[in-house]
Design a protein around this motif. Structure first.
Motif, PDB file in Angstrom:
ATOM      1  N   TYR A 174       0.837  -1.195   0.000  1.00 45.67           N
ATOM      2  CA  TYR A 174       0.000   0.000   0.000  1.00 45.67           C
ATOM      3  C   TYR A 174       0.877   1.252   0.000  1.00 45.67           C
ATOM      4  O   TYR A 174       1.990   1.224   0.536  1.00 45.67           O
ATOM      5  N   PRO A 175       0.379   2.332  -0.575  1.00 44.63           N
ATOM      6  CA  PRO A 175       1.092   3.607  -0.418  1.00 44.63           C
ATOM      7  C   PRO A 175       1.149   3.972   1.064  1.00 44.63           C
ATOM      8  O   PRO A 175       0.147   3.857   1.784  1.00 44.63           O
ATOM      9  N   ILE A 176       2.313   4.374   1.553  1.00 43.48           N
ATOM     10  CA  ILE A 176       2.475   4.628   2.973  1.00 43.48           C
ATOM     11  C   ILE A 176       3.416   5.799   3.193  1.00 43.48           C
ATOM     12  O   ILE A 176       4.364   6.004   2.433  1.00 43.48           O
ATOM     13  N   ARG A 177       3.123   6.573   4.213  1.00 44.80           N
ATOM     14  CA  ARG A 177       4.036   7.628   4.632  1.00 44.80           C
ATOM     15  C   ARG A 177       4.820   7.134   5.850  1.00 44.80           C
ATOM     16  O   ARG A 177       4.456   6.153   6.483  1.00 44.80           O
ATOM     17  N   SER A 178       5.879   7.825   6.189  1.00 45.83           N
ATOM     18  CA  SER A 178       6.709   7.407   7.322  1.00 45.83           C
ATOM     19  C   SER A 178       5.965   7.684   8.625  1.00 45.83           C
ATOM     20  O   SER A 178       5.185   8.636   8.721  1.00 45.83           O
ATOM     21  N   PRO A 179       6.207   6.859   9.663  1.00 49.87           N
ATOM     22  CA  PRO A 179       5.534   7.060  10.964  1.00 49.87           C
ATOM     23  C   PRO A 179       6.074   8.301  11.687  1.00 49.87           C
ATOM     24  O   PRO A 179       7.010   8.228  12.479  1.00 49.87           O
ATOM     25  N   SER A 204       9.058   9.347  22.248  1.00 54.67           N
ATOM     26  CA  SER A 204       9.117   8.738  20.917  1.00 54.67           C
ATOM     27  C   SER A 204       8.499   9.664  19.878  1.00 54.67           C
ATOM     28  O   SER A 204       7.564  10.411  20.163  1.00 54.67           O
ATOM     29  N   ARG A 205       9.015   9.593  18.662  1.00 57.05           N
ATOM     30  CA  ARG A 205       8.561  10.458  17.580  1.00 57.05           C
ATOM     31  C   ARG A 205       7.772   9.695  16.528  1.00 57.05           C
ATOM     32  O   ARG A 205       7.469  10.245  15.472  1.00 57.05           O
ATOM     33  N   ASP A 206       7.480   8.433  16.762  1.00 59.79           N
ATOM     34  CA  ASP A 206       6.703   7.682  15.778  1.00 59.79           C
ATOM     35  C   ASP A 206       5.213   7.833  16.062  1.00 59.79           C
ATOM     36  O   ASP A 206       4.799   8.116  17.184  1.00 59.79           O
ATOM     37  N   GLY A 207       4.436   7.666  15.036  1.00 60.03           N
ATOM     38  CA  GLY A 207       2.985   7.773  15.166  1.00 60.03           C
ATOM     39  C   GLY A 207       2.305   6.822  14.204  1.00 60.03           C
ATOM     40  O   GLY A 207       2.919   6.301  13.268  1.00 60.03           O
ATOM     41  N   PHE A 208       1.032   6.579  14.441  1.00 55.02           N
ATOM     42  CA  PHE A 208       0.269   5.699  13.572  1.00 55.02           C
ATOM     43  C   PHE A 208       0.150   6.303  12.171  1.00 55.02           C
ATOM     44  O   PHE A 208       0.179   7.517  11.984  1.00 55.02           O
ATOM     45  N   VAL A 209       0.009   5.422  11.195  1.00 50.82           N
ATOM     46  CA  VAL A 209      -0.134   5.826   9.797  1.00 50.82           C
ATOM     47  C   VAL A 209      -1.435   5.244   9.248  1.00 50.82           C
ATOM     48  O   VAL A 209      -2.234   4.662   9.993  1.00 50.82           O
ATOM     49  N   GLU A 210      -1.634   5.394   7.942  1.00 50.03           N
ATOM     50  CA  GLU A 210      -2.890   4.947   7.333  1.00 50.03           C
ATOM     51  C   GLU A 210      -2.897   3.475   6.951  1.00 50.03           C
ATOM     52  O   GLU A 210      -3.925   2.983   6.475  1.00 50.03           O
ATOM     53  N   THR A 211      -1.803   2.778   7.146  1.00 49.33           N
ATOM     54  CA  THR A 211      -1.719   1.363   6.801  1.00 49.33           C
ATOM     55  C   THR A 211      -1.849   0.519   8.059  1.00 49.33           C
ATOM     56  O   THR A 211      -1.055   0.660   9.006  1.00 49.33           O
ATOM     57  N   LEU A 212      -2.825  -0.377   8.073  1.00 46.58           N
ATOM     58  CA  LEU A 212      -3.197  -1.091   9.290  1.00 46.58           C
ATOM     59  C   LEU A 212      -2.071  -1.969   9.827  1.00 46.58           C
ATOM     60  O   LEU A 212      -1.804  -1.982  11.031  1.00 46.58           O
TER      61      LEU A 212
END
Length: 516
Positions: free
Chosen positions: A139-144, A156-164
């Motif tokens: 799937y198209p995905i952006r970085s967390p 932490s600097r990560d976050g949820f994205v649009e890919t399950l």
């Protein structure tokens, strides 16, 4: 009250009978074309191959399949001879020749349609009444990246994205408990959206888990293009006239993991970077990860500042309006509170116009390109703040207190509860303007009663204030140190209430003395 385990099963409609896969490959492709429009859709592709003397067709959606993985797998398949494909081609491919991890057998054409439109690739073999599904999707995905609404100074600097699958991996990275459960559902008759119910099996209340799963299974709608918000409204009905959110959203994996360990249940929806936390009380929306990333003393201070800002966003404008319109209520020491230069416009109209203006600035900033957002804010501040007072449209005090209230609104961690508080503030302003002190008092009392009668998946919305629980209320008012937080919230009725395992005291040696 939590829903009973079998309360909804009798209402579920009968499932439609499925069509079995035929041994004729051409017939299968014809039936799939009738359902999926293979010839009409430019991105639904088929690839005909001859593998070991057998006609094989690959069915996939262009753009959702990882071409590199498929190419590597096909390189191995094209080397097969006739003996590798008989007598049972599907079984031999599944157990020996198809060197890929995520492969499953299906028996019905409807399963092929659902799987392929979700991204996996289907392999159909002539003469076989089954098909293989290879999950080589991409799937198209952006970085967390760190979410804008929940930034922290340290953490932490990560976050949820649009890919399950990426979101579930972020949670599993933080909780490596074998009891962590991620149960899969599909919602939407047409959209077939992927939904995950996440919980820790030996912590979460089984009745709560079953209630949420049954509500999700019972959703019968064409699609949920708005993702998690649509799911929230479908599993927590009756919230149309209630502005207060019955669930909490988060885009931070550490916040989601923390709530799992407390006994909450998460709902993750594909294409949505926000995770639903259930159940959620009013006070859940006032907590922020920054408080737990700092020293406990600093965390207490930050929490109290946030509480003060939220209280100001609710009560400052109605109280000041009450005292400005009824100066006799003030003691002589506070007689300076009021309007220094009265305006021709009634005070209540000024406040309503100021509230609408703040929301117009906020919406304009959201819809303005980032390069122009700062300029938009400056222009709006000059026009509304400076010029409006000069021409007599607003009193200076109205601008001052509206600005303080706006800051208090932005201090609220949850945008959903901030929007609800904004409507409550307008309601209190109106009833105070109509009935003065009795209107303010009864307005506040009515809001408290309304909140006390609300529930989120069976949990009282004002817990631990109503019903009163001193220990739990203390943990909300004061940010407790980690060693002190050794129990889970009792209102969730967790299976395992203890968060810390107390170490057994060290035993003294049975024998003593040095070797002689």
């Amino acid at each position: 009250m939590l829903w009973s385990k079998n309360s909804m099963k009798e209402k579920k409609p009968e499932e439609k009978e499925k069509t079995r896969i035929s041994q004729s490959l051409d017939e299968n492709i014809e039936l799939l074309d009738a359902q999926m429009g293979i010839k009409k859709n430019f991105d639904v592709l088929t690839r005909q191959l001859v593998i070991g003397g057998k006609n094989v067709t690959l069915l996939f959606v262009d753009g959702l399949t990882n071409d590199q993985i498929v190419t590597l797998v096909l390189q191995n398949l094209t080397r097969l001879d006739h003996a590798d494909m008989v007598p049972d081609s599907i079984k031999k491919l599944f157990r020996g020749s198809l060197g890929y991890t995520e492969v499953e057998e299906v028996e019905y054409l409807e399963d092929i349609v659902t799987k392929v439109l979700s991204g996996p690739l289907a392999i159909l073999v002539d003469g076989s009444s089954k098909a293989l599904i290879m999950d080589a999707r991409i799937y198209p995905i952006r970085s967390p990246e760190e979410p804008d609404l929940e930034r922290v100074v340290r953490g932490s600097r990560d976050g949820f994205v649009e890919t399950l699958v990426f979101n579930t991996a972020l949670i599993r990275r933080r909780i490596r408990d074998p009891k962590l459960r991620m149960e899969y559902f599909q919602v939407g008759i047409r959209s077939k959206s992927d939904v995950i119910v996440c919980y820790i099996e030996d912590i979460a209340n089984p009745d709560l888990v079953d209630s949420i799963k049954e509500k999700i299974e019972y959703i019968k709608i064409d699609g949920i293009p708005m993702g998690e918000k649509s799911v929230e409204e479908l599993i927590s009905p009756g919230s149309f006239w209630n502005p207060f959110p019955k669930v909490r959203y988060t885009e931070r994996p550490d916040v989601a993991a923390m709530h799992l360990l407390e006994g909450h249940v998460l709902v993750l929806v594909d294409t949505s970077p926000s995770v639903i936390i259930t159940p959620a009380t009013y006070f859940h929306h006032l907590q922020h990860a920054e408080e737990y990333r700092q020293n406990p003393t600093v965390g207490v201070y930050l929490r109290w500042v946030r509480f003060l800002g939220v209280a100001a966003s609710l009560f400052l404008l109605p109280l000041w309006f009450l005292f400005a319109s009824s100066p006799g209520l003030l003691p002589p020491q506070l007689s300076y509170i009021g309007i220094s230069q009265p305006s021709e416009i009634p005070l209540i109209i000024q406040f309503i116009l100021a509230e609408i203006s703040i929301d117009m600035i906020r919406l304009a900033t959201i819809h303005t390109p980032s390069a122009l957002a700062t300029s938009t804010g400056i222009i709006a501040a000059l026009l509304i703040g400076e010029l409006a007072t000069r021409v007599g449209l607003f009193a200076q005090e109205v601008i001052l207190y509206t600005a303080i209230v706006a800051i208090g609104t932005f201090l609220t961690p949850s945008i959903e509860i901030a929007n609800a508080n904004r409507l409550v503030r307008l309601f209190l302003l109106i009833v105070t303007a109509l009935f003065r002190a009795p209107g303010f008092i009864f307005g506040v009392a009515g809001i408290l009663v309304f909140l006390a009668l609300n529930k989120s998946f069976g949990i009282p919305y004002l817990w631990p204030l109503a019903p009163f629980n001193l220990k739990a209320l203390a943990s909300i008012v004061v940010r407790m140190p980690v060693p002190v937080r050794n129990t889970r919230p009792s209102i969730l009725k967790p299976i395992d209430r203890d968060r810390q395992v107390l170490a057994a005291p060290a035993r003294k040696p049975s024998g003593g003395g040095k070797n002689k």
